[in-house]
Design a protein around this motif. Structure first.
Motif, PDB file in Angstrom:
ATOM      1  N   ALA A 103       0.829  -1.205   0.000  1.00  0.00           N
ATOM      2  CA  ALA A 103       0.000   0.000   0.000  1.00  0.00           C
ATOM      3  C   ALA A 103       0.868   1.262   0.000  1.00  0.00           C
ATOM      4  O   ALA A 103       0.575   2.233  -0.709  1.00  0.00           O
ATOM      5  CB  ALA A 103      -0.935  -0.007   1.203  1.00  0.00           C
ATOM      6  N   GLU A 104       1.924   1.249   0.797  1.00  0.00           N
ATOM      7  CA  GLU A 104       2.819   2.405   0.860  1.00  0.00           C
ATOM      8  C   GLU A 104       3.510   2.642  -0.485  1.00  0.00           C
ATOM      9  O   GLU A 104       3.558   3.774  -0.980  1.00  0.00           O
ATOM     10  CB  GLU A 104       3.875   2.184   1.948  1.00  0.00           C
ATOM     11  N   ILE A 105       4.006   1.583  -1.094  1.00  0.00           N
ATOM     12  CA  ILE A 105       4.701   1.711  -2.379  1.00  0.00           C
ATOM     13  C   ILE A 105       3.708   2.066  -3.482  1.00  0.00           C
ATOM     14  O   ILE A 105       4.013   2.854  -4.381  1.00  0.00           O
ATOM     15  CB  ILE A 105       5.491   0.432  -2.711  1.00  0.00           C
ATOM     16  N   LYS A 106       2.502   1.522  -3.398  1.00  0.00           N
ATOM     17  CA  LYS A 106       1.469   1.854  -4.381  1.00  0.00           C
ATOM     18  C   LYS A 106       1.188   3.357  -4.356  1.00  0.00           C
ATOM     19  O   LYS A 106       1.077   3.996  -5.400  1.00  0.00           O
ATOM     20  CB  LYS A 106       0.187   1.067  -4.090  1.00  0.00           C
ATOM     21  N   ALA A 107       1.100   3.929  -3.149  1.00  0.00           N
ATOM     22  CA  ALA A 107       0.871   5.373  -3.020  1.00  0.00           C
ATOM     23  C   ALA A 107       2.057   6.171  -3.553  1.00  0.00           C
ATOM     24  O   ALA A 107       1.873   7.205  -4.200  1.00  0.00           O
ATOM     25  CB  ALA A 107       0.606   5.731  -1.554  1.00  0.00           C
ATOM     26  N   THR A 108       3.252   5.678  -3.291  1.00  0.00           N
ATOM     27  CA  THR A 108       4.453   6.354  -3.793  1.00  0.00           C
ATOM     28  C   THR A 108       4.472   6.358  -5.310  1.00  0.00           C
ATOM     29  O   THR A 108       4.740   7.392  -5.934  1.00  0.00           O
ATOM     30  CB  THR A 108       5.730   5.659  -3.248  1.00  0.00           C
ATOM     31  N   LEU A 109       4.185   5.218  -5.912  1.00  0.00           N
ATOM     32  CA  LEU A 109       4.153   5.138  -7.371  1.00  0.00           C
ATOM     33  C   LEU A 109       3.047   6.007  -7.955  1.00  0.00           C
ATOM     34  O   LEU A 109       3.238   6.678  -8.974  1.00  0.00           O
ATOM     35  CB  LEU A 109       3.967   3.687  -7.828  1.00  0.00           C
ATOM     36  N   ALA A 110       1.890   6.010  -7.309  1.00  0.00           N
ATOM     37  CA  ALA A 110       0.754   6.804  -7.785  1.00  0.00           C
ATOM     38  C   ALA A 110       1.096   8.290  -7.813  1.00  0.00           C
ATOM     39  O   ALA A 110       0.651   9.014  -8.706  1.00  0.00           O
ATOM     40  CB  ALA A 110      -0.475   6.544  -6.928  1.00  0.00           C
ATOM     41  N   ALA A 111       1.890   8.738  -6.852  1.00  0.00           N
ATOM     42  CA  ALA A 111       2.302  10.149  -6.819  1.00  0.00           C
ATOM     43  C   ALA A 111       3.090  10.513  -8.069  1.00  0.00           C
ATOM     44  O   ALA A 111       3.092  11.674  -8.490  1.00  0.00           O
ATOM     45  CB  ALA A 111       3.127  10.429  -5.568  1.00  0.00           C
ATOM     46  N   GLY A 112       3.724   9.524  -8.677  1.00  0.00           N
ATOM     47  CA  GLY A 112       4.462   9.744  -9.919  1.00  0.00           C
ATOM     48  C   GLY A 112       3.696   9.302 -11.151  1.00  0.00           C
ATOM     49  O   GLY A 112       4.261   9.185 -12.232  1.00  0.00           O
ATOM     50  N   GLY A 113       2.404   9.026 -10.980  1.00  0.00           N
ATOM     51  CA  GLY A 113       1.568   8.624 -12.109  1.00  0.00           C
ATOM     52  C   GLY A 113       1.814   7.202 -12.580  1.00  0.00           C
ATOM     53  O   GLY A 113       1.564   6.871 -13.737  1.00  0.00           O
ATOM     54  N   MET A 114       2.290   6.357 -11.668  1.00  0.00           N
ATOM     55  CA  MET A 114       2.590   4.976 -12.035  1.00  0.00           C
ATOM     56  C   MET A 114       1.815   4.008 -11.155  1.00  0.00           C
ATOM     57  O   MET A 114       1.322   4.389 -10.100  1.00  0.00           O
ATOM     58  CB  MET A 114       4.094   4.700 -11.880  1.00  0.00           C
ATOM     59  N   GLN A 115       1.777   2.753 -11.602  1.00  0.00           N
ATOM     60  CA  GLN A 115       1.171   1.695 -10.791  1.00  0.00           C
ATOM     61  C   GLN A 115       1.903   0.396 -11.045  1.00  0.00           C
ATOM     62  O   GLN A 115       2.504   0.204 -12.092  1.00  0.00           O
ATOM     63  CB  GLN A 115      -0.308   1.532 -11.091  1.00  0.00           C
ATOM     64  N   TYR A 116       1.842  -0.496 -10.055  1.00  0.00           N
ATOM     65  CA  TYR A 116       2.417  -1.824 -10.201  1.00  0.00           C
ATOM     66  C   TYR A 116       1.461  -2.831  -9.584  1.00  0.00           C
ATOM     67  O   TYR A 116       1.086  -2.714  -8.425  1.00  0.00           O
ATOM     68  CB  TYR A 116       3.796  -1.920  -9.540  1.00  0.00           C
ATOM     69  N   ASN A 117       1.080  -3.823 -10.387  1.00  0.00           N
ATOM     70  CA  ASN A 117       0.108  -4.827  -9.955  1.00  0.00           C
ATOM     71  C   ASN A 117       0.736  -6.171  -9.594  1.00  0.00           C
ATOM     72  O   ASN A 117       0.017  -7.124  -9.314  1.00  0.00           O
ATOM     73  CB  ASN A 117      -0.945  -5.026 -11.052  1.00  0.00           C
ATOM     74  N   GLY A 118       2.044  -6.255  -9.641  1.00  0.00           N
ATOM     75  CA  GLY A 118       2.724  -7.476  -9.221  1.00  0.00           C
ATOM     76  C   GLY A 118       2.781  -8.586 -10.247  1.00  0.00           C
ATOM     77  O   GLY A 118       2.937  -9.750  -9.884  1.00  0.00           O
ATOM     78  N   THR A 119       2.699  -8.254 -11.533  1.00  0.00           N
ATOM     79  CA  THR A 119       2.662  -9.296 -12.559  1.00  0.00           C
ATOM     80  C   THR A 119       4.018  -9.608 -13.189  1.00  0.00           C
ATOM     81  O   THR A 119       4.112 -10.516 -14.011  1.00  0.00           O
ATOM     82  CB  THR A 119       1.687  -8.910 -13.689  1.00  0.00           C
ATOM     83  N   VAL A 120       5.050  -8.884 -12.817  1.00  0.00           N
ATOM     84  CA  VAL A 120       6.364  -9.073 -13.434  1.00  0.00           C
ATOM     85  C   VAL A 120       7.121 -10.214 -12.768  1.00  0.00           C
ATOM     86  O   VAL A 120       7.135 -10.336 -11.540  1.00  0.00           O
ATOM     87  CB  VAL A 120       7.202  -7.773 -13.350  1.00  0.00           C
ATOM     88  N   LYS A 121       7.747 -11.038 -13.580  1.00  0.00           N
ATOM     89  CA  LYS A 121       8.638 -12.072 -13.088  1.00  0.00           C
ATOM     90  C   LYS A 121      10.057 -11.552 -13.285  1.00  0.00           C
ATOM     91  O   LYS A 121      10.454 -11.233 -14.408  1.00  0.00           O
ATOM     92  CB  LYS A 121       8.421 -13.374 -13.851  1.00  0.00           C
ATOM     93  N   VAL A 122      10.824 -11.456 -12.195  1.00  0.00           N
ATOM     94  CA  VAL A 122      12.201 -10.977 -12.265  1.00  0.00           C
ATOM     95  C   VAL A 122      13.098 -12.176 -12.535  1.00  0.00           C
ATOM     96  O   VAL A 122      13.027 -13.184 -11.828  1.00  0.00           O
ATOM     97  CB  VAL A 122      12.623 -10.268 -10.958  1.00  0.00           C
ATOM     98  N   ARG A 123      13.932 -12.057 -13.566  1.00  0.00           N
ATOM     99  CA  ARG A 123      14.773 -13.169 -14.003  1.00  0.00           C
ATOM    100  C   ARG A 123      16.233 -12.734 -14.088  1.00  0.00           C
ATOM    101  O   ARG A 123      16.528 -11.602 -14.461  1.00  0.00           O
ATOM    102  CB  ARG A 123      14.353 -13.634 -15.401  1.00  0.00           C
ATOM    103  N   HIS A 124      17.127 -13.636 -13.790  1.00  0.00           N
ATOM    104  CA  HIS A 124      18.543 -13.387 -14.037  1.00  0.00           C
ATOM    105  C   HIS A 124      18.819 -13.833 -15.471  1.00  0.00           C
ATOM    106  O   HIS A 124      18.189 -14.765 -15.978  1.00  0.00           O
ATOM    107  CB  HIS A 124      19.414 -14.169 -13.052  1.00  0.00           C
ATOM    108  N   ALA A 125      19.769 -13.191 -16.119  1.00  0.00           N
ATOM    109  CA  ALA A 125      20.085 -13.524 -17.511  1.00  0.00           C
ATOM    110  C   ALA A 125      20.480 -14.994 -17.671  1.00  0.00           C
ATOM    111  O   ALA A 125      20.109 -15.631 -18.664  1.00  0.00           O
ATOM    112  CB  ALA A 125      21.191 -12.602 -18.023  1.00  0.00           C
TER     113      ALA A 125
END
Length: 154
Positions: A103-125
């Motif tokens: 919730a805190e990070i969502k508000a931080t991102l929203a202040a910059g006009g962004m959002q993150y819904n948690g759909t990204v998979k982080v991968r190492h090369a």
């Protein structure tokens, strides 16, 4: 590998400066293997440097911003730098598991006009090479065998 695979690419600060050779080799290997690495537009530091030790929340916000950019591309996020990979993956995991932090990070991102819904998979090369490309496809591109060479990953 039959189809071209495309990923969001996070070079990170060290690959843009002190370890430029790693970035160049990562991009070259990807191109040889038919992998498209689309660099994130307007990426920022992942937060792996002093941020994590000084202000963990700020580190999560920095990482989440990059995750939000990757999510907008609709692709897995590839981070060759072990430090960046660790922080981005940790950010993703903590946001998924901690509603207060999310919730805190969502508000931080929203202040910059962004959002993150948690759909990204982080991968190492290296995970992409092993899991998505496969050993046989890599072997088929070897032009100069390096038998007997001892290597250490970055």
């Amino acid at each position: 590998m039959n189809n071209i695979q495309a990923y969001a690419y996070f070079p990170g600060c060290s690959l843009e400066a002190t370890n430029r050779a790693y970035d160049v080799s990562t991009r070259s290997v990807a191109e040889c293997l038919g992998v498209v690495l689309e660099e994130l537009d307007d990426w920022n530091c992942c937060g792996a440097t002093a941020y994590m030790a000084v202000n963990e929340r700020l580190s999560f916000a920095l990482g989440a911003r990059n995750l939000a950019i990757a999510e907008a591309q609709g692709r897995d996020l590839v981070a060759p730098c072990s430090g960046c990979y660790l922080v981005l993956r940790k950010t993703n995991k903590y946001l998924a598991e901690n509603p207060e932090l999310r919730a805190e990070i969502k508000a931080t991102l929203a202040a910059g006009g962004m959002q993150y819904n948690g759909t990204v998979k982080v991968r190492h090369a290296l995970d992409v090479v092993i899991s998505d490309i496969g050993e046989e496809a890599v072997r088929s591109h070897v032009s100069k065998p390096l038998a007997g060479l001892r290597v250490v990953p970055y």
